[in-house]
Design a protein around this motif. Sequence first.
Motif: not given
Length: 439
Positions: A321-322, A382, A405-406, A408-410, A414-415
């Motif tokens: 993910q992320n 990304e 950033c894994c 948190g949010t990379c 948006k996902a």
Amino acid sequence: MLGRRCPPVPRLCPGCLGRRCPPVPRCALGCLGRRCPQPPFVPGMPRPQVPASPPFVPGMPPPQVPASPPLAPLPQGTVGQLQDSGSVQQQLLGPVKELTWKYPEMPVEPTSPPVQFQLREPVSVSSVAATCDENMVHVQVKKDLFGSGELIRASDISLGGCGVTGEDSVAQLLYFQSYLQACGSQVVMTNDTLVYSFSLTYIPTAASNTSAPIVRSSGAVIGIECHYLRFHNVSSNALQPAWIPYAATKIAQELLVFSLKLMTDDWQFERPSNVYYMGDLIHFEASVKQYNHVPLRVFVDSCLVTPYPYAASAPSYLFIQNHGCLVDSKLTGSSSRFLPRTQDFKLQFQLEAFRFQQGDTGSLYITCVLKATAAASPTDAEHKACSFVGQKWAGAGGEDQLCSCCDGTCGSRKARDLTSVSDSMWEKEVSVGPVFIRD
């Protein structure tokens, strides 16, 4: 003896009880007819009758003296009437036992039963991989070079005299990187191609921390070649326009082929079976075939596992993910991870086999979103491939700083849900399954 007295001859007389009798003189044939002296008288013993010697006649042969008969042994317990010293010794020491000694014989070794044995023949191993790009060659070597379990040292191997440029202690890999004209390369030109040849040389040496001057592996020389078409432009990259026409997008999408395959344990072939056991590592290889497109680099943006063949089913497990963070090893402490990238259009990763605690069907369906970018483009938050190894995040291509950033949010976007995949030529949803898990 011409009349001289003969030396006395000892005898054993009966009744002497083993003692030697006084010597009795005898007359030889040269006594000239004179009488020999009589032996001394022993009380209780009859006087021996000595026959008279015949007169000596000149020219007459001497008389023949008969040989004494052999002495017979006395019966056990007999006292007296001893005949010789052997009989006396026999009486004193007891009966003579029959000798039973014989020459010793060598022991016979027991024969062992037939053993079913077959000499192990050496098999070829795939422990060296090479990638050739526009002006460089990248070589990856397993430390277990011969597949025997003996790891080589980085100081014992070189690429045309050039040493190791990188090492992965977790995957037990050595890396070499060289320009096509460096590290002792040789170039050969044919009608259609240019061939750059390198020699990967391994010379084992004894360990420096021991006094034993021995090695347990053989030397080896491995040839590596890079082939380039003479009439093909390999030095320039295509320009990326600020906008992409719809027609160009549809044409390019038809020329790109994304794939996700199950691989064998040595990563050489596609696995013919989709059955695994608990604890096995499932090997995946994501790739993109570019055909007439510019060189591309593939990424695994996300991966979802479900027990049914549709992504919206429950339960589900999002283990990547992320934008490329493989979180299974951090969440469960497993051996799941990305392997170091060796080719831009290919990315390998492994997932430790598991089963769902609830809603288990014994099978898994894996759906991943693959993304491709130009190989010349730099990586970003990304577009990455990160694994949690050794209590830290590490990138498959060395982009460790992008993996921070894994947790948190990379990225700024948006996902994205797996069911809403864009029609862009750079992105594709692919699936693998069913994968059967046995206890």
